[in-house]
Design a protein around this motif. Structure first.
Motif, mmCIF file in Angstrom:
data_model
loop_
_atom_site.group_PDB
_atom_site.id
_atom_site.type_symbol
_atom_site.label_atom_id
_atom_site.label_comp_id
_atom_site.label_asym_id
_atom_site.label_seq_id
_atom_site.Cartn_x
_atom_site.Cartn_y
_atom_site.Cartn_z
ATOM 1 N N ASP A 203 -2.408 3.210 -13.484
ATOM 2 C CA ASP A 203 -3.529 4.097 -13.755
ATOM 3 C C ASP A 203 -4.674 3.786 -12.761
ATOM 4 O O ASP A 203 -5.231 2.684 -12.776
ATOM 5 N N PRO A 204 -5.022 4.729 -11.906
ATOM 6 C CA PRO A 204 -6.055 4.478 -10.895
ATOM 7 C C PRO A 204 -7.390 4.079 -11.523
ATOM 8 O O PRO A 204 -8.088 3.189 -11.015
ATOM 9 N N ALA B 211 -9.223 0.632 -10.904
ATOM 10 C CA ALA B 211 -10.587 0.576 -10.341
ATOM 11 C C ALA B 211 -11.508 -0.254 -11.223
ATOM 12 O O ALA B 211 -12.321 -1.065 -10.741
ATOM 13 N N VAL B 212 -11.402 -0.084 -12.543
ATOM 14 C CA VAL B 212 -12.229 -0.860 -13.473
ATOM 15 C C VAL B 212 -11.893 -2.345 -13.368
ATOM 16 O O VAL B 212 -12.782 -3.213 -13.338
ATOM 17 N N GLU C 293 -2.652 -7.261 -15.757
ATOM 18 C CA GLU C 293 -2.111 -6.267 -16.686
ATOM 19 C C GLU C 293 -2.105 -4.878 -16.054
ATOM 20 O O GLU C 293 -1.191 -4.066 -16.283
ATOM 21 N N ALA C 294 -3.155 -4.586 -15.268
ATOM 22 C CA ALA C 294 -3.220 -3.291 -14.598
ATOM 23 C C ALA C 294 -2.096 -3.155 -13.573
ATOM 24 O O ALA C 294 -1.570 -2.065 -13.332
ATOM 25 N N ILE C 295 -1.728 -4.266 -12.967
ATOM 26 C CA ILE C 295 -0.622 -4.236 -12.004
ATOM 27 C C ILE C 295 0.693 -3.989 -12.722
ATOM 28 O O ILE C 295 1.510 -3.163 -12.303
ATOM 29 N N VAL D 134 -9.436 -6.747 -3.760
ATOM 30 C CA VAL D 134 -9.122 -5.962 -2.549
ATOM 31 C C VAL D 134 -7.692 -5.407 -2.639
ATOM 32 O O VAL D 134 -7.420 -4.235 -2.290
ATOM 33 N N HIS D 135 -6.736 -6.211 -3.138
ATOM 34 C CA HIS D 135 -5.334 -5.795 -3.264
ATOM 35 C C HIS D 135 -5.213 -4.586 -4.207
ATOM 36 O O HIS D 135 -4.483 -3.617 -3.916
ATOM 37 N N LEU D 136 -5.945 -4.681 -5.306
ATOM 38 C CA LEU D 136 -5.888 -3.574 -6.260
ATOM 39 C C LEU D 136 -6.370 -2.278 -5.621
ATOM 40 O O LEU D 136 -5.769 -1.207 -5.790
ATOM 41 N N GLU D 137 -7.436 -2.374 -4.931
ATOM 42 C CA GLU D 137 -8.035 -1.172 -4.374
ATOM 43 C C GLU D 137 -7.223 -0.600 -3.208
ATOM 44 O O GLU D 137 -7.159 0.622 -3.020
#
Length: 812
Positions: A313-314, A318-319, A411-413, A454-457
């Motif tokens: 989920d983008p 982002a959050v 968890e977002a990953i 940075v990786h997430l974004e």
């Protein structure tokens, strides 16, 4: 289950044989019973049909019917009403008349009244049939037949009237004592008249002898009473043919569908072809149609899952990245502050307290003082730790917030979807390698908070784009496969019920064929047993009729819709119809007819034969007379003939018979009278002319001598034939000698000496044997045959002399 019913003796016999035949399996036996009870469809559908109970007791003998009279008006060759009176009961009656005299009209009228048709008319044109109505009839056309039935005091009457000139407008009424007027069916002969038809017109005689094999079969087979098995056999045959057609139709449908499948690239087509080869696996076909087969279900499930596959989920990513950055920045801001130092000192003191808890009083690990870490000191340290913790709260909160942010980021990953591994290992037509790589890069995230943010974004978009590509590819593949498979599945859905019915039908073919063959064999066995008595009668009649023939009838048997006749010619085997003369063929036809009217179960006490003498030589005419005499011992036999040889043979053989002559007068007036023998008939005719006052004398004087001559010739024919036969001369040669001697004297010589060449000795022998008057009478007959009697001659005395001489010559 149903209640059992009584059944006919023939069916009972079949059921008894069925029970006794251990080779008849349960399925075959059930099919036979179903066919016999007209319940074959029920048995095929699994219904249990009980066997009927056998009727008890023997069949009662049929009540016989005889003819008393037939009156005909305006039908065929008969104009005004003419009545043929008959003596009801066994006996022989010959109705003799030349062609066109109207005799056959009586035979046709009888046949039409009793059956509603005439075989003589079969195959005739409508114009010919419409000529049935006589032009000279003054009254309306009608046929009246009076019958005598054994055991009934009153006669039954059959009347036929017509409402128009059309033959089919006939209306038949039967008067039965005590029951009034009824239709023809009230006689109860509807089936019997087909089975034991007591009429033998010349048309049928020719058909039996010269027609198709089935015609001879139909002349014999019905009398055996096997008709009750024809419908069951045919029902079994039709059921078998229907099952074979269903199976063939199913095979054709499957072949057509297989041809369609062969051109399809869909792997399900290959699966379907395999299922339809060899023994059909229709359950697999049904699974392919419904999409429940494992391979199809797996592929469809994977494609559907890929089409709905979600990416990280983008917004959540982002959050998580934002929270992670904020937590890292807050922690960084507290780095080097008093709070941080208090946090570190509190941590050091907590370690000392934990050491005391584990080891008790000991040296201080911080300052090194001996026994510096004791209980009082630990209590002080605890108070110090509380103060320091309070002072280091912000650092603690910041650390906890960072840990929470890192956990949320992980968890977002998430993890790589499990279906991607299955899809990668399964050939579903969708490449997921790019998505797997994107996910692998996505989950390989760094631990450092800022690096992780940075990786997430930076990596989330790559996974999202790869996921969208796979979703689109899965949707496209599903549509493509659906469009590609749709015509195939429609064809399979269409063929599936046909194939199931075909397989079910195929399983019925062999039992039905076995049941059909069993019933055929049973029918043939019973038929042959019943035919044994008929065969003996056929042989006896043939032997009587075939005197002098070089054709020997060795055997007669019923085959498949034909009569098989084994004959020998002078001892050599041959084909019956190929070696027989016309007379022998007619004799054969009569041999096949006679048993039909003699059958004990026939209700007809009479037999009607029309012109059976044709094409017979004299020996066979004598044989026919003997056959008719034998038949007349138990049946009322009425023979219509134009051939004088039959009544002559009857008289010569001294067979008891009533001989009636038929004469057609002007305007179709048909007269019947009891016929005298030829000698007496000629004398009576001569006296009638002599006594007639209506004829000119010249005519009487010319006609009377001719009648007298006929009387003498008739006497010589009988005595001459006896003399020649006594000399060992065959009947054919006797007739030939008579025909070769057309004059009066040679014929008298045959009677006197058996030699026509001794005509010159006749007068002397007559003078010596009977007196001079005898020779004078013969001389007068010769002389007056052309010139007539002189006016001075006493015709009455001349007739008396001719009669006396004829009677003397007749007994030589």
């Amino acid at each position: 289950m149903e209640a059992t019913t009584l059944t006919a003796p023939l069916i009972s016999e079949v059921l008894d044989r069925l029970d006794a035949d251990v080779r008849a399996s349960g399925v075959v036996a059930n099919l036979v019973v179903g066919a016999l009870r007209d319940r074959l469809d029920d048995v095929i559908n699994g219904v249990v049909v009980d066997r009927p109970k056998s009727a008890q007791g023997e069949e009662s003998a049929p009540v016989r019917t005889f003819l008393e009279s037939v009156a005909v008006t305006g039908f065929r060759g008969i104009g005004p009403t003419s009545t043929l009176d008959l003596r009801p009961g066994p006996g022989l009656t010959l109705v003799v008349g030349r062609n066109g005299s109207g005799k056959s009209s009586f035979a046709e009228a009888l046949e039409f009244a009793m059956t509603g048709d005439s075989l003589r008319w079969a195959g005739k044109s409508l114009e010919w049939k419409n000529g049935w109505c006589n032009l000279h009839a003054q009254d309306d056309p009608a046929i009246t037949v009076e019958l005598r039935v054994d055991g009934e005091r009153e006669r039954r009457t059959v009347r036929v009237n017509w409402s128009s000139a059309k033959l089919e407008s006939a209306r038949t009424a039967v008067t039965v004592p005590g029951y009034g007027r009824q239709d023809l069916r009230s006689l109860g002969w509807s089936e019997a008249v087909k089975t034991f038809r007591p009429f033998l017109p010349y048309k049928e005689l020719s058909t039996i002898s010269e027609g198709r094999p089935i015609d001879r079969y139909n002349a014999l087979a019905p009398m055996l009473g096997m008709e009750a098995l024809q419908a069951p056999i045919e029902d079994l045959r039709q059921a078998r043919l229907s099952a074979e057609r269903q199976w063939t139709d199913a095979e054709e449908h499957v072949t057509h569908v297989t041809d369609l499948l062969r051109g399809s690239p869909d792997e399900r087509a290959s699966t379907a072809m395999e299922a339809l080869s060899g023994a059909w696996d229709l359950d697999k076909i049904e699974a392919l149609v419904t999409g429940t087969d494992p391979a199809s279900a797996q592929r469809e499930g994977l494609l559907a899952a890929l089409e709905q596959l979600s990416s990280p989920d983008p917004e959540r990513v982002a959050v998580a990245a934002s929270n992670l950055r904020a937590a890292a920045e807050r922690q960084e801001a507290l780095r080097g502050s008093d709070a941080e130092r208090a946090e570190r000192l509190a941590g050091l003191l907590e370690a000392a307290v934990e050491m005391h808890e584990q080891h008790g009083d000991t040296d201080c690990p911080v300052c090194g003082r001996d026994n510096g870490l004791h209980s009082e000191r630990v209590a002080d340290l605890r108070e110090e730790i509380g103060r320091l913790r309070a002072e280091a709260g912000d650092v603690f909160d910041a650390g906890r917030a960072l840990l929470g942010a890192q956990r949320s980021a992980r968890e977002a990953i998430g993890t790589i979807p499990q279906m991607l591994g299955t899809a990668a290992d399964t050939d579903i037509g969708v490449d997921v390698s790019a998505l797997v790589a994107a996910w692998q890069a996505w989950i390989d995230a760094p631990d450092a908070p800022v690096d992780l943010a940075v990786h997430l974004e930076s990596t989330c978009l790559q996974v999202e784009e790869a996921t969208e590509a796979v979703r689109a590819a899965a949707a496209t593949q599903r549509r493509r496969l659906a469009d590609q498979w749709r015509p195939m599945v429609e064809s399979l859905a269409e063929v599936l019920p046909v194939a199931r019915q075909g397989l079910s039908a195929a399983q019925r073919v062999t039992p039905l064929r076995n049941a059909e063959n069993w019933l055929k064999r049973c029918e043939a066995a019973i038929r042959d047993e019943r035919f044994d008595s008929v065969k003996a009668q056929v042989a006896d009649v043939w032997e009587t009729l075939a005197v002098g023939s070089n054709v020997t009838l060795e055997d007669v048997r019923l085959g498949n819709k034909k009569v098989v006749m084994d004959v020998t010619v002078d001892g050599d085997s041959s084909v019956a119809l190929g070696v027989m003369s016309q007379g022998e063929l007619h004799a054969l036809a009569l041999s096949l007819f006679i048993p039909r009217v003699k059958f004990e179960t026939s209700p007809f006490g009479f037999a009607i034969l029309d012109d059976p003498v044709q094409a017979m030589d004299p020996v066979r005419v004598d044989g026919l007379a003997r056959v008719l005499d034998s038949l007349a011992q138990t049946r009322q036999v009425v023979v219509f003939t134009h051939d004088d040889r039959l009544p002559t043979a009857v008289r010569r053989l001294q067979i008891s018979a009533t001989i009636m002559s038929v004469t057609r007068r002007p305007r179709s007036r048909v007269e019947l009278k009891i016929s005298l023998d030829p000698l007496q008939a000629a004398i009576e005719d001569a006296r009638a002319v002599e006594l007639s006052g209506g004829l000119p004398g010249e005519v009487s004087r010319r006609v009377v001598p001719n009648f007298c001559r006929q009387a003498i010739e008739a006497a010589c024919l009988e005595s001459g034939r006896r003399r020649l036969l006594g000399m060992g001369i065959g009947l054919d040669e006797c007739e030939e000698k008579w025909s070769d001697a057309p004059r009066l004297l040679p014929r008298i010589a045959i009677a006197l000496y058996g030699d026509a060449d001794r005509a010159g000795d006749v007068y002397g022998t007559l003078n010596n044997k009977f007196g001079r008057w005898a020779a004078d009478t013969v001389r007068a007959c010769n002389e007056m045959a052309h010139s007539g009697a002189p006016e001075t001659m006493d015709l009455k005395e001349f007739i008396n002399s001719a009669e006396s001489l004829a009677k003397k010559l007749a007994v030589l």
